[in-house]
Scaffold this active site. Structure first.
Site, PDB file in Angstrom:
ATOM      1  N   ASN A  40      46.321  49.670  43.449  1.00 27.29           N
ATOM      2  CA  ASN A  40      45.260  48.918  43.829  1.00 27.29           C
ATOM      3  C   ASN A  40      45.548  48.199  45.063  1.00 27.29           C
ATOM      4  O   ASN A  40      45.617  48.867  46.075  1.00 27.29           O
ATOM      5  CB  ASN A  40      44.835  47.692  42.639  1.00 27.29           C
ATOM      6  CG  ASN A  40      45.802  46.878  41.945  1.00 27.29           C
ATOM      7  OD1 ASN A  40      46.533  47.589  41.235  1.00 27.29           O
ATOM      8  ND2 ASN A  40      45.797  45.690  42.253  1.00 27.29           N
ATOM      9  N   ASP A  41      45.612  46.894  45.281  1.00 32.61           N
ATOM     10  CA  ASP A  41      45.637  46.237  46.648  1.00 32.61           C
ATOM     11  C   ASP A  41      46.674  46.853  47.726  1.00 32.61           C
ATOM     12  O   ASP A  41      47.653  46.930  47.225  1.00 32.61           O
ATOM     13  CB  ASP A  41      45.989  44.767  46.399  1.00 32.61           C
ATOM     14  CG  ASP A  41      45.120  43.875  45.224  1.00 32.61           C
ATOM     15  OD1 ASP A  41      44.440  44.631  44.563  1.00 32.61           O
ATOM     16  OD2 ASP A  41      45.730  42.699  45.054  1.00 32.61           O
ATOM     17  N   GLN A  57      49.985  47.751  45.494  1.00 32.53           N
ATOM     18  CA  GLN A  57      49.979  47.465  44.163  1.00 32.53           C
ATOM     19  C   GLN A  57      50.149  48.890  43.325  1.00 32.53           C
ATOM     20  O   GLN A  57      49.183  49.852  43.627  1.00 32.53           O
ATOM     21  CB  GLN A  57      49.015  46.797  43.454  1.00 32.53           C
ATOM     22  CG  GLN A  57      48.971  45.432  43.999  1.00 32.53           C
ATOM     23  CD  GLN A  57      50.105  44.454  43.279  1.00 32.53           C
ATOM     24  OE1 GLN A  57      50.147  44.124  42.088  1.00 32.53           O
ATOM     25  NE2 GLN A  57      51.086  44.256  43.933  1.00 32.53           N
ATOM     26  N   PHE A 101      53.299  41.316  41.908  1.00 30.81           N
ATOM     27  CA  PHE A 101      51.823  41.064  42.190  1.00 30.81           C
ATOM     28  C   PHE A 101      51.870  41.149  43.774  1.00 30.81           C
ATOM     29  O   PHE A 101      52.865  41.180  44.679  1.00 30.81           O
ATOM     30  CB  PHE A 101      51.201  39.914  41.701  1.00 30.81           C
ATOM     31  CG  PHE A 101      50.762  40.219  40.432  1.00 30.81           C
ATOM     32  CD1 PHE A 101      50.943  41.463  39.482  1.00 30.81           C
ATOM     33  CD2 PHE A 101      49.746  39.192  39.869  1.00 30.81           C
ATOM     34  CE1 PHE A 101      50.447  41.438  38.356  1.00 30.81           C
ATOM     35  CE2 PHE A 101      49.351  39.334  38.562  1.00 30.81           C
ATOM     36  CZ  PHE A 101      49.620  40.601  37.899  1.00 30.81           C
ATOM     37  N   TRP A 303      37.919  46.891  40.176  1.00 25.79           N
ATOM     38  CA  TRP A 303      38.325  46.733  38.875  1.00 25.79           C
ATOM     39  C   TRP A 303      37.216  47.195  37.932  1.00 25.79           C
ATOM     40  O   TRP A 303      37.286  47.211  36.738  1.00 25.79           O
ATOM     41  CB  TRP A 303      38.619  45.582  38.625  1.00 25.79           C
ATOM     42  CG  TRP A 303      39.911  44.861  39.316  1.00 25.79           C
ATOM     43  CD1 TRP A 303      39.977  43.803  40.371  1.00 25.79           C
ATOM     44  CD2 TRP A 303      41.348  45.111  39.081  1.00 25.79           C
ATOM     45  NE1 TRP A 303      41.320  43.935  40.785  1.00 25.79           N
ATOM     46  CE2 TRP A 303      42.123  44.547  40.002  1.00 25.79           C
ATOM     47  CE3 TRP A 303      41.914  46.019  38.166  1.00 25.79           C
ATOM     48  CZ2 TRP A 303      43.650  44.526  39.862  1.00 25.79           C
ATOM     49  CZ3 TRP A 303      43.221  46.265  38.174  1.00 25.79           C
ATOM     50  CH2 TRP A 303      44.155  45.462  39.125  1.00 25.79           C
TER      51      TRP A 303
HETATM   52  C1  FRU Z   1      43.702  41.608  43.370  1.00 25.15           C
HETATM   53  C2  FRU Z   1      44.712  41.348  42.394  1.00 25.15           C
HETATM   54  C3  FRU Z   1      45.878  40.233  42.899  1.00 25.15           C
HETATM   55  C4  FRU Z   1      47.029  40.466  42.024  1.00 25.15           C
HETATM   56  C5  FRU Z   1      47.186  42.033  42.056  1.00 25.15           C
HETATM   57  C6  FRU Z   1      47.516  42.407  40.624  1.00 25.15           C
HETATM   58  O1  FRU Z   1      43.062  42.862  42.889  1.00 25.15           O
HETATM   59  O2  FRU Z   1      44.145  40.800  41.217  1.00 25.15           O
HETATM   60  O3  FRU Z   1      45.317  38.950  42.928  1.00 25.15           O
HETATM   61  O4  FRU Z   1      48.257  40.049  42.933  1.00 25.15           O
HETATM   62  O5  FRU Z   1      45.683  42.356  42.211  1.00 25.15           O
HETATM   63  O6  FRU Z   1      47.644  43.729  40.663  1.00 25.15           O
END
Ligand code: FRU
Length: 477
Positions: A40-41, A57, A101, A303
């Site tokens: 993800n991020d 992530q 995170f 998400w």
């Molecule tokens: C954003 C988020 C962040 C968090 C991360 C967890 O998509 O929810 O706030 O650090 O993803 O994977």
């Protein structure tokens, strides 16, 4: 230690499996995606010893869910060709046991300081829930050592949702912004901290907060200066849609203001504006590179949707890096990084074109440009054998709206485009993504789609352009 070694061995195994037999039907050819597992991020985006580094992530165990976040890692000399590196940060400490995170990088004297949030969820063994800020240090750009006195921050007044540190230096002091939910998880805000040594931090201000009408939690904050103004970029969760705005589950956007480092006061000059109007753009991260460019990337998924790539052993991709500039009326312009042109090696068509003109894109990837001299309606269809996955992009020049329709549920995204300079579109297509830049980059749409077989670009009815150029990523043979 045991968990870390087992994860490492599993990743080596999955890595070798995925590199030999990953199903390429949707896998990006020139965007960064995980070698396998879930992304993800973007995190820790920085320039270090002559190369760009991107962390993200990452769940190395599965592409089906975010799971317990690690930091994946890749590097690049040109922001176009990425080399995957070993997993950078593992959730192996009490303060990050349920997730390493998101966070950012500060590079100083050839040392990479990686700030992240350690997430701790309530479990049978852990009678506590909260988020800590922690530091990892790397001197070689590969191995990351966790700081010996981690966690460096625990802020009881802002628990349990306080995360995603963005850190930078200004005039010998260090600054950090964190995203936070307050008032019992009903309102979002951004908290700012200052430090003289990168380790000990004092809260200096609440930079900006919701009055209750703009989301319950704000994630991934970033504050940076462009041309004397300050851009506060963040990703609010829980904003209700208004007309065509805020159509995604979560948004990513910005406000522009004046910031005074002495008083820490932030004076707001604009309303919140979405940075991208497509289905898939979230959790932005920016960095300033040695040439002075402010470059933004985002997670080009959300998400919200369970995309079919998950069945292929990987999930998630990042957007193209885009350079940010600010207009006089305080709007962000995003320009694709200039390096990207080297990716498009073969010109398939260039010339005038009208309705029905169709060009097939070898390997489902390429760049499409349309230019027209006088205002008119435009329609482009990105099509494949799987018609329900066609993407139709149309512009109604009289009411000034652009509509992207990717079919299926929740198909439409729309916004206003008021061309400021060139009448042109640039569309980047990469196996399962479309990024549309309108004009000089004043409006963007990033959306995923899942075409089968050959992908073609066709000009729709009543469309006529002065220049239609299509490039593929393949060399001329
Ligand atoms: C954003 C988020 C962040 C968090 C991360 C967890 O998509 O929810 O706030 O650090 O993803 O994977």
């Amino acid at each position: 230690m045991y968990i870390k070694t087992a994860t490492f061995l599993l990743c080596v195994f999955l890595g070798s499996v995925s590199s030999c037999c990953v199903n390429g039907r949707y896998y990006p050819r020139y965007h960064l995606s995980p070698p396998h597992g879930w992304m993800n991020d973007p995190n820790g985006f920085c320039y270090f010893k002559g190369e760009y580094h991107m962390f993200y992530q990452y769940n190395p165990m599965s592409s089906l869910e975010a799971g317990i976040a690690h930091w994946g890692h890749a590097k690049s000399k040109d922001l176009c060709h990425w080399k995957h590196l070993d997993l950078a940060i593992y959730p192996d400490q009490w303060y990050d046991q349920t997730g390493v995170f998101s966070g950012s990088a500060l590079v100083e004297n050839d040392v990479m300081y990686l700030y992240y949030t350690g997430n701790v969820n309530l479990t049978d063994e852990m009678p506590f829930e909260g988020q800590f800020q922690a530091l990892g240090i790397s001197t070689d750009g590969v191995h990351v050592e966790k700081y010996k006195d981690n966690p460096i921050m625990y802020t009881p007044n802002h628990q349990p949702h306080i995360r995603d540190p963005k850190v930078w230096e200004h005039d010998g002091s260090y600054y950090m912004v964190l995203g936070n939910a307050y008032d019992d998880y009903t309102k979002g805000q951004i908290v700012m901290y200052e430090s003289s040594d990168k380790i000990n931090w004092q809260e200096v201000t609440i930079l900006y907060k919701s009055n209750g009408s703009f989301g319950y939690m704000w994630e991934c904050p970033d504050l940076f200066e462009i041309d004397g103004k300050f851009v506060l970029l963040f990703s609010p969760q829980g904003v209700k849609s208004v007309g065509d705005m805020y159509q995604n589950l979560y948004q990513a956007g910005y406000i522009v203001g004046e910031f005074d480092y002495d008083t820490h006061s932030f004076t707001i000059l604009t309303e919140f504006r979405e940075l991208d109007h497509g289905h898939d753009f979230y959790a932005t991260q920016t960095m300033k590179d040695p040439s002075g460019r402010r470059i933004v990337v985002a997670w080009a998924s959300t998400w919200e949707y369970a995309y079919p790539e998950r069945a292929d052993g990987w999930a998630g991709m990042l957007t193209l890096p885009r350079t940010l500039t600010l207009t006089k009326d305080l709007r962000l312009i995003q320009t694709p990084i200039r390096e990207i042109d080297q990716v498009f090696r073969r010109r398939l068509y260039s010339g005038k074109a009208s309705a029905g003109k169709t060009v097939a894109l070898p390997d489902k990837a390429g760049k499409v440009e349309l230019k027209w001299d006088t205002p008119r309606n435009i329609k482009v269809v990105i099509e494949s054998q799987n018609e329900c996955q066609n993407v139709v992009i149309s512009y109604d020049h009289e009411d000034g709206t652009i509509t992207l329709d990717r079919g299926g549920d929740d198909a439409i995204r729309r916004t206003h485009w008021d061309p400021r300079g060139h009448l042109k579109w640039t569309i980047f297509i990469d196996a399962s993504s479309i990024e549309l830049s309108c004009g000089d980059g004043e409006v963007w749409f990033t959306s995923r789609f899942f075409p089968e077989g050959v992908v073609s670009v066709r000009l729709g009815e009543d469309t006529c352009v002065d220049k239609f150029t299509v490039h593929s990523i393949r060399r001329t043979t």
